[in-house]
Every structure is written in structure tokens, then in C-alpha cells.
Design a protein around this motif. Structure first.
Motif, PDB file in Angstrom:
ATOM      1  N   ALA A   1       0.850  -1.189   0.000  1.00 60.39           N
ATOM      2  CA  ALA A   1       0.000   0.000   0.000  1.00 60.39           C
ATOM      3  C   ALA A   1       0.885   1.239   0.000  1.00 60.39           C
ATOM      4  CB  ALA A   1      -0.908   0.007   1.227  1.00 60.39           C
ATOM      5  N   MET A   2       0.604   2.157  -0.931  1.00 56.91           N
ATOM      6  CA  MET A   2       1.367   3.404  -1.027  1.00 56.91           C
ATOM      7  C   MET A   2       0.426   4.547  -1.367  1.00 56.91           C
ATOM      8  SD  MET A   2       4.900   2.320  -3.024  1.00 56.91           S
ATOM      9  CE  MET A   2       4.090   1.707  -4.514  1.00 56.91           C
TER      10      MET A   2
ATOM     11  N   GLY B   1       7.102  12.975  -1.067  1.00 54.97           N
ATOM     12  CA  GLY B   1       7.248  11.735  -0.321  1.00 54.97           C
ATOM     13  C   GLY B   1       6.025  10.847  -0.459  1.00 54.97           C
ATOM     14  N   LEU B   2       5.992   9.786   0.354  1.00 58.23           N
ATOM     15  CA  LEU B   2       4.846   8.878   0.311  1.00 58.23           C
ATOM     16  C   LEU B   2       4.665   8.201   1.647  1.00 58.23           C
ATOM     17  CD1 LEU B   2       5.698   5.542  -1.475  1.00 58.23           C
ATOM     18  CD2 LEU B   2       7.456   7.261  -1.074  1.00 58.23           C
ATOM     19  N   ARG B   3       3.444   7.727   1.869  1.00 58.97           N
ATOM     20  CA  ARG B   3       3.088   6.940   3.047  1.00 58.97           C
ATOM     21  C   ARG B   3       2.933   5.492   2.600  1.00 58.97           C
ATOM     22  NH1 ARG B   3      -0.522  10.153   6.912  1.00 58.97           N
ATOM     23  NH2 ARG B   3       1.570  11.085   7.089  1.00 58.97           N
ATOM     24  N   THR B   4       3.498   4.556   3.343  1.00 54.92           N
ATOM     25  CA  THR B   4       3.507   3.162   2.926  1.00 54.92           C
ATOM     26  C   THR B   4       2.906   2.274   4.012  1.00 54.92           C
ATOM     27  OG1 THR B   4       5.721   2.727   3.844  1.00 54.92           O
ATOM     28  CG2 THR B   4       5.603   3.555   1.570  1.00 54.92           C
ATOM     29  N   GLY B   5       2.375   1.140   3.572  1.00 54.32           N
ATOM     30  CA  GLY B   5       1.840   0.136   4.479  1.00 54.32           C
ATOM     31  C   GLY B   5       2.385  -1.235   4.127  1.00 54.32           C
TER      32      GLY B   5
ATOM     33  N   THR C   1       2.835  -7.071   8.128  1.00 56.50           N
ATOM     34  CA  THR C   1       3.087  -6.534   9.467  1.00 56.50           C
ATOM     35  C   THR C   1       2.091  -5.447   9.857  1.00 56.50           C
ATOM     36  OG1 THR C   1       4.590  -4.793   8.735  1.00 56.50           O
ATOM     37  CG2 THR C   1       5.551  -6.969   9.152  1.00 56.50           C
ATOM     38  N   GLY C   2       1.456  -4.811   8.864  1.00 60.65           N
ATOM     39  CA  GLY C   2       0.541  -3.715   9.138  1.00 60.65           C
ATOM     40  C   GLY C   2       1.228  -2.419   9.511  1.00 60.65           C
ATOM     41  N   VAL C   3       2.556  -2.343   9.376  1.00 64.02           N
ATOM     42  CA  VAL C   3       3.312  -1.145   9.745  1.00 64.02           C
ATOM     43  C   VAL C   3       3.070  -0.047   8.713  1.00 64.02           C
ATOM     44  CG1 VAL C   3       5.645  -0.182   9.870  1.00 64.02           C
ATOM     45  CG2 VAL C   3       5.092  -2.297  11.088  1.00 64.02           C
ATOM     46  N   VAL C   4       2.775   1.164   9.200  1.00 59.57           N
ATOM     47  CA  VAL C   4       2.578   2.340   8.353  1.00 59.57           C
ATOM     48  C   VAL C   4       3.657   3.351   8.693  1.00 59.57           C
ATOM     49  CG1 VAL C   4       1.004   4.214   7.727  1.00 59.57           C
ATOM     50  CG2 VAL C   4       0.090   1.943   8.250  1.00 59.57           C
ATOM     51  N   ARG C   5       4.375   3.818   7.670  1.00 61.89           N
ATOM     52  CA  ARG C   5       5.448   4.789   7.886  1.00 61.89           C
ATOM     53  C   ARG C   5       5.525   5.722   6.690  1.00 61.89           C
ATOM     54  NH1 ARG C   5      10.045   2.325   9.555  1.00 61.89           N
ATOM     55  NH2 ARG C   5       9.325   0.182   9.522  1.00 61.89           N
ATOM     56  N   ASP C   6       6.244   6.830   6.877  1.00 62.59           N
ATOM     57  CA  ASP C   6       6.465   7.787   5.798  1.00 62.59           C
ATOM     58  C   ASP C   6       7.863   7.625   5.231  1.00 62.59           C
ATOM     59  OD1 ASP C   6       3.946   8.851   6.048  1.00 62.59           O
ATOM     60  OD2 ASP C   6       4.581  10.677   7.093  1.00 62.59           O
ATOM     61  N   LEU C   7       7.970   7.841   3.914  1.00 65.28           N
ATOM     62  CA  LEU C   7       9.251   7.885   3.219  1.00 65.28           C
ATOM     63  C   LEU C   7       9.391   9.242   2.560  1.00 65.28           C
ATOM     64  CD1 LEU C   7       9.260   4.408   1.399  1.00 65.28           C
ATOM     65  CD2 LEU C   7       9.920   4.926   3.757  1.00 65.28           C
TER      66      LEU C   7
END
Length: 321
Positions: free
Chosen positions: A54-55, A62-66, A70-76
Motif C-alpha cells: 500500500a502506497m 514523499g509517500l506513506r507506505t503500508g 506486518t501492518g506497519v505504516v510509515r512515511d518515506l
């Protein structure tokens, strides 16, 4: 043009959207189910970096990813490097093509996710995950091992979620079922809301994107499919009807991501092909127009910087289209 067999098997195992619906032309439903079950049995859990399925693009490039399992959501950042700590962790169910499948970000506003929930029947759900606490937007159907869909996008003030055929392709023409549909949701609605059907009759419309088009704004879909059933690029805003303006894709692509470059050019990421290919609108059809990248597997998203973010087994990187 084909990836090695091991790479294809890895891709199929990881993608929650790899062209694997149920059913295929030229055979019975029972035969199709046996074929997809056999394919599933050969899959093994991935090793190495967690797969980003998921992006969503952010202002500033930048972008937000999932992460799928793991269900981890973070920003790049604009170079696909992590920015700050993990934002949240969505409790997802896994197995087959389940996990964190879609993200949609309202600029300056909330973030929504589509995922298969833990427990019970592991339903496909859509929820606001940021800022917390989590608020359920829609409770969807029970997930299946294959063809869940789950991609999420913003279309105006509405959320659009794609649902695969859920291994029951006979139900995709039925407007009363979620199978094989693009569904429009009210982000402020209750979990029991009844979605509006944008289009129906899809195999697994995981790769779709809001599309300016040449005939007015709408939704463009790269639909993937199993067996001999054709994969295709088509419009998905048919007012509840079947896909329109259809162009069949080459075999063995399994679209996992779609990005608009211009109103007449798009990029398609294939989990089976392992490539990011350019398609150009010509003579009323989409025509292959060259390879942008030889490394793309689990998704592609257009960034505000003009670059494309692509997800591979080695992580997320950016390429210039």
C-alpha cells in the motif's frame, strides 16, 4: 522477458493482488478452483524486507507506505528513505492474499486504510487509522485466500475500494454483492453503510487510479486475472455497469500498480512480469510503449515530484518515468 521461476513464486506469495482470482475462461468453476488451490499450495512465506503493498503520495514528493503482513505504516521521503518513527501498526490478518492492502491520504487530513481484519471471518474493512483512535468506515465481506482486492483511493470527497471476485466469479455481475466491484464509500459513514457501485464484473481490480482521461474524470483500472481469462486496462466509472473502453494486456502481467503519467500515458507494474511498463493511448486503445523499469513487483504510485515510487522484493525505490 520472464522472471526466473523462483522470483515468480516469491512474487505470487507476497502480493495480495497477484493476478489470482478464481475462475477462468474455458473451464468449469470446479476446475478453476482446483487450479488456484494448487497455486496457493506452492507458496511460501517471504524472507527479507517486509513487502509494501500500500502506497499513497504525500505533498512534497514523499509517500506513506503500508506493509502487507506486518501492518506497519510509515512515511518515506522523496528518495524513498524512512522519515521519523513508525506512524502506526494496523492489526491485520494474514495468509493467502490478506493483509494491509490499501492506503488513502487526505492532504492535511486523515489517513484511511483497507485491510483484512484479525479474528472472526477476517473481513475486508476500511477504516480511518490516522489520527487515532481507529474509526471503522466500512465492514466488508469475509476475505478469501485469493482475489480480495483491497486497493484504496480518493475520488473527490469519496473513498473508492476495489474488491476482487472473492473466489466466486459468478457473483461479480450481481449489483447486490461486493464481488468483483469498485465501490464508493462515504468516509464519514457508518461501518454498515451500503456502498455505491461504480462498476462491476471485475476479476481482481487491485490496480486502479483516479484518471483525468480525455473524456472527463473517472477511474482507470488494470484488472488482473487467472488462467486464460484476459487481463485488461479499462474504465471503472461506468455508473454501476460493466468495465468500459477495454484493452486486453499481454499475458503474464498480473497488474499490481497503475500510475497516470499524462492523460494519454500510464505506467503498469506487474507482479508476474516484474516490470514497470509504459502504455500510450492511441487509436482508442492502450498500446505498449516501452519499459520504464525492470524492477517493479508490488505497486507503483505517482509522486508529486514527478517521479514514480515502485515496490519490489528489496523495498521501495523511486524511478523517473
Amino acid at each position: 522477458m520472464r522472471r526466473a521461476a523462483a522470483a515468480v513464486a516469491l512474487a505470487a506469495a507476497l502480493a495480495g493482488f497477484a493476478g489470482c482470482g478464481s475462475g477462468g475462461t474455458g473451464g468449469s468453476a470446479g476446475t478453476d478452483r482446483r487450479a488456484t488451490a494448487s497455486a496457493t499450495d506452492r507458496r511460501r512465506p517471504p524472507s527479507g524486507p517486509a513487502i509494501v503493498a500500500a502506497m499513497a503520495a504525500l505533498p512534497g514528493g514523499g509517500l506513506r507506505t503500508g506493509e502487507l503482513t506486518t501492518g506497519v505504516v510509515r512515511d518515506l521521503d522523496a528518495a524513498a528513505r524512512p522519515v521519523g518513527p513508525v506512524l502506526t501498526r494496523v492489526p491485520v490478518s494474514t495468509g493467502g492474499q490478506r493483509g494491509l492492502l490499501g492506503l488513502a491520504v487526505v492532504p492535511g487530513g486523515p489517513t484511511y486504510a483497507a485491510y483484512t481484519e484479525r479474528g472472526g471471518r477476517r473481513r475486508l474493512v476500511v477504516a480511518q487509522i490516522l489520527p487515532g483512535p481507529v474509526r471503522r468506515v466500512w465492514t466488508g465481506p469475509p476475505s478469501t485466500d485469493l482475489a480480495d482486492g483491497g486497493h484504496l483511493a480518493l475520488l473527490g470527497v469519496r473513498l473508492v475500494v476495489g474488491v476482487g471476485d472473492l473466489q466466486d466469479p459468478a457473483r461479480t455481475p450481481d449489483a447486490a454483492t461486493p464481488n468483483g466491484k469498485l465501490l464508493s464509500l462515504d468516509p464519514a459513514g457508518p461501518p454498515s453503510q451500503r456502498p455505491l457501485v461504480l462498476s462491476r464484473g471485475w476479476n481482481n481490480p487491485y490496480a486502479f487510479v483516479p484518471y483525468p482521461g480525455t473524456g472527463g474524470p473517472g477511474v482507470l483500472v488494470a484488472d488482473n486475472a487467472p488462467g486464460t481469462r484476459p487481463e485488461r486496462i479499462a474504465r471503472g466509472d461506468a455508473g454501476g455497469g460493466a468495465p468500459q473502453d477495454v484493452t486486453n494486456l499481454p499475458r503474464r502481467v498480473a497488474p499490481s500498480g497503475l500510475a497516470v503519467l499524462t492523460p494519454t500515458q500510464v505506467a503498469v507494474c506487474g507482479v508476474r512480469s516484474g516490470r514497470l511498463e509504459r502504455y500510450r493511448r492511441r487509436g482508442g486503445r492502450w498500446v505498449a510503449a516501452g519499459t520504464i523499469s525492470r524492477r517493479c513487483a508490488f505497486g507503483a504510485t505517482a509522486l508529486t515530484s514527478g517521479r514514480l515510487a515502485v515496490s519490489t522484493a528489496a523495498g521501495v525505490r523511486t524511478v523517473r518515468p
